[in-house]
Design a protein around this motif. Sequence first.
Motif, PDB file in Angstrom:
ATOM      1  N   THR A 228       0.833  -1.204   0.000  1.00  0.00           N
ATOM      2  CA  THR A 228       0.000   0.000   0.000  1.00  0.00           C
ATOM      3  C   THR A 228       0.866   1.251   0.000  1.00  0.00           C
ATOM      4  O   THR A 228       0.632   2.199  -0.766  1.00  0.00           O
ATOM      5  CB  THR A 228      -0.934   0.018   1.229  1.00  0.00           C
ATOM      6  N   TYR A 250      -7.309  -0.481 -11.407  1.00  0.00           N
ATOM      7  CA  TYR A 250      -8.419  -0.206 -10.487  1.00  0.00           C
ATOM      8  C   TYR A 250      -9.169  -1.493 -10.139  1.00  0.00           C
ATOM      9  O   TYR A 250      -9.632  -1.673  -9.005  1.00  0.00           O
ATOM     10  CB  TYR A 250      -9.369   0.820 -11.106  1.00  0.00           C
ATOM     11  N   LYS A 251      -9.258  -2.398 -11.095  1.00  0.00           N
ATOM     12  CA  LYS A 251      -9.916  -3.681 -10.847  1.00  0.00           C
ATOM     13  C   LYS A 251      -9.122  -4.499  -9.827  1.00  0.00           C
ATOM     14  O   LYS A 251      -9.694  -5.072  -8.895  1.00  0.00           O
ATOM     15  CB  LYS A 251     -10.048  -4.457 -12.156  1.00  0.00           C
ATOM     16  N   ALA A 253      -6.987  -3.327  -7.621  1.00  0.00           N
ATOM     17  CA  ALA A 253      -7.045  -2.629  -6.329  1.00  0.00           C
ATOM     18  C   ALA A 253      -8.355  -2.940  -5.608  1.00  0.00           C
ATOM     19  O   ALA A 253      -8.374  -3.164  -4.389  1.00  0.00           O
ATOM     20  CB  ALA A 253      -6.883  -1.138  -6.536  1.00  0.00           C
ATOM     21  N   ALA A 254      -9.455  -2.965  -6.356  1.00  0.00           N
ATOM     22  CA  ALA A 254     -10.759  -3.261  -5.760  1.00  0.00           C
ATOM     23  C   ALA A 254     -10.798  -4.682  -5.206  1.00  0.00           C
ATOM     24  O   ALA A 254     -11.359  -4.931  -4.126  1.00  0.00           O
ATOM     25  CB  ALA A 254     -11.861  -3.074  -6.801  1.00  0.00           C
ATOM     26  N   GLN A 255     -10.186  -5.609  -5.929  1.00  0.00           N
ATOM     27  CA  GLN A 255     -10.142  -6.998  -5.465  1.00  0.00           C
ATOM     28  C   GLN A 255      -9.368  -7.117  -4.153  1.00  0.00           C
ATOM     29  O   GLN A 255      -9.678  -7.960  -3.316  1.00  0.00           O
ATOM     30  CB  GLN A 255      -9.492  -7.878  -6.541  1.00  0.00           C
ATOM     31  N   LYS A 256      -8.379  -6.264  -3.974  1.00  0.00           N
ATOM     32  CA  LYS A 256      -7.583  -6.277  -2.754  1.00  0.00           C
ATOM     33  C   LYS A 256      -8.121  -5.314  -1.691  1.00  0.00           C
ATOM     34  O   LYS A 256      -7.512  -5.132  -0.642  1.00  0.00           O
ATOM     35  CB  LYS A 256      -6.124  -5.918  -3.087  1.00  0.00           C
ATOM     36  N   GLU A 257      -9.250  -4.675  -2.027  1.00  0.00           N
ATOM     37  CA  GLU A 257      -9.865  -3.676  -1.143  1.00  0.00           C
ATOM     38  C   GLU A 257      -8.898  -2.543  -0.822  1.00  0.00           C
ATOM     39  O   GLU A 257      -8.811  -2.061   0.312  1.00  0.00           O
ATOM     40  CB  GLU A 257     -10.376  -4.349   0.148  1.00  0.00           C
ATOM     41  N   LEU A 258      -8.173  -2.129  -1.856  1.00  0.00           N
ATOM     42  CA  LEU A 258      -7.245  -1.009  -1.746  1.00  0.00           C
ATOM     43  C   LEU A 258      -7.799   0.180  -2.503  1.00  0.00           C
ATOM     44  O   LEU A 258      -8.400   0.024  -3.568  1.00  0.00           O
ATOM     45  CB  LEU A 258      -5.873  -1.367  -2.337  1.00  0.00           C
ATOM     46  N   LYS A 259      -7.619   1.354  -1.954  1.00  0.00           N
ATOM     47  CA  LYS A 259      -8.030   2.573  -2.641  1.00  0.00           C
ATOM     48  C   LYS A 259      -6.773   3.269  -3.161  1.00  0.00           C
ATOM     49  O   LYS A 259      -5.859   3.567  -2.387  1.00  0.00           O
ATOM     50  CB  LYS A 259      -8.805   3.500  -1.696  1.00  0.00           C
TER      51      LYS A 259
END
Length: 274
Positions: A228, A250-251, A253-259
């Motif tokens: 992160t 972005y996909k 990051a979303a899978q890893k619950e990262l913003k």
Amino acid sequence: MDKYKPIKRLGEGAYGIVIKCVNQKTQEVVAIKKMKGAYSDWEQCINSNEVVALRKLNNSPYLIKIKEMIHNKKDAEVNIVFEYCERNLYQEIQEHARNNVTIPEKFIKVVMYQAVASLAYMHKNGFMHRDIKPENFLINKKASNDAAAQQPFQSIENVQLKLADFGLAKPFASSPKHTEYVSTRWYRAPELVLRSPKYTQSVDVFALGCVMAEMYLGRPIFPGNSETDQLTRIVSILGTPSEAQWPEGYKLAAQKELKIPNMKPIQLLQHFSQ
């Protein structure tokens, strides 16, 4: 191995221990990499990533060369004999940093020319390195006479760079998906930080850009202490791409619950002058 006399241990990586040795018959100094793991037969030896890559990439002055391989069947071990180089780029950067001296730009340009040439040759021949960092660029003096051999590395005319450590090297057309966890964190491209299995040889180019920046700064440009933090450090300087520009990122990051932080790029000259 009897013909080689160990001088000193040079270092250790994920795939082997490197020792400076001398050929007792010819007095040639070499670097011998004792591979980690058991190698019971010759086929297993020659099919390792490093050997496969270097056997195919054997026609560039900017890549380290294998001199011979020694297989000890009794102990199931392999020793790879390489040409010896005096130091690596990390040591050069650290020495300047300790002395609070910037690396001359002419030196950086010569080093980068040869580093780019090494990657261009690899990529042209279908391989990506996947572990570009200062420690893996070895430096030698290329001297045609004794006087030139006494010149310091800062004398750009006698600097020769050799890319080494091909333990993670891989043909990039061999599979649509690759190992996710490769490269050293501070030199990982954003897609590697997010553990994408789909990437190209461009990850080597990103890492080389980090190496160039490190030579100017005297320190790593993106020294993240976690995935992160690594991503945050990258976008804090280069800026955040839009979702339209980087949908895959972005996909992931979303899978890893990262913003992904929304940040604007800064002028590199501004960063380098800090």
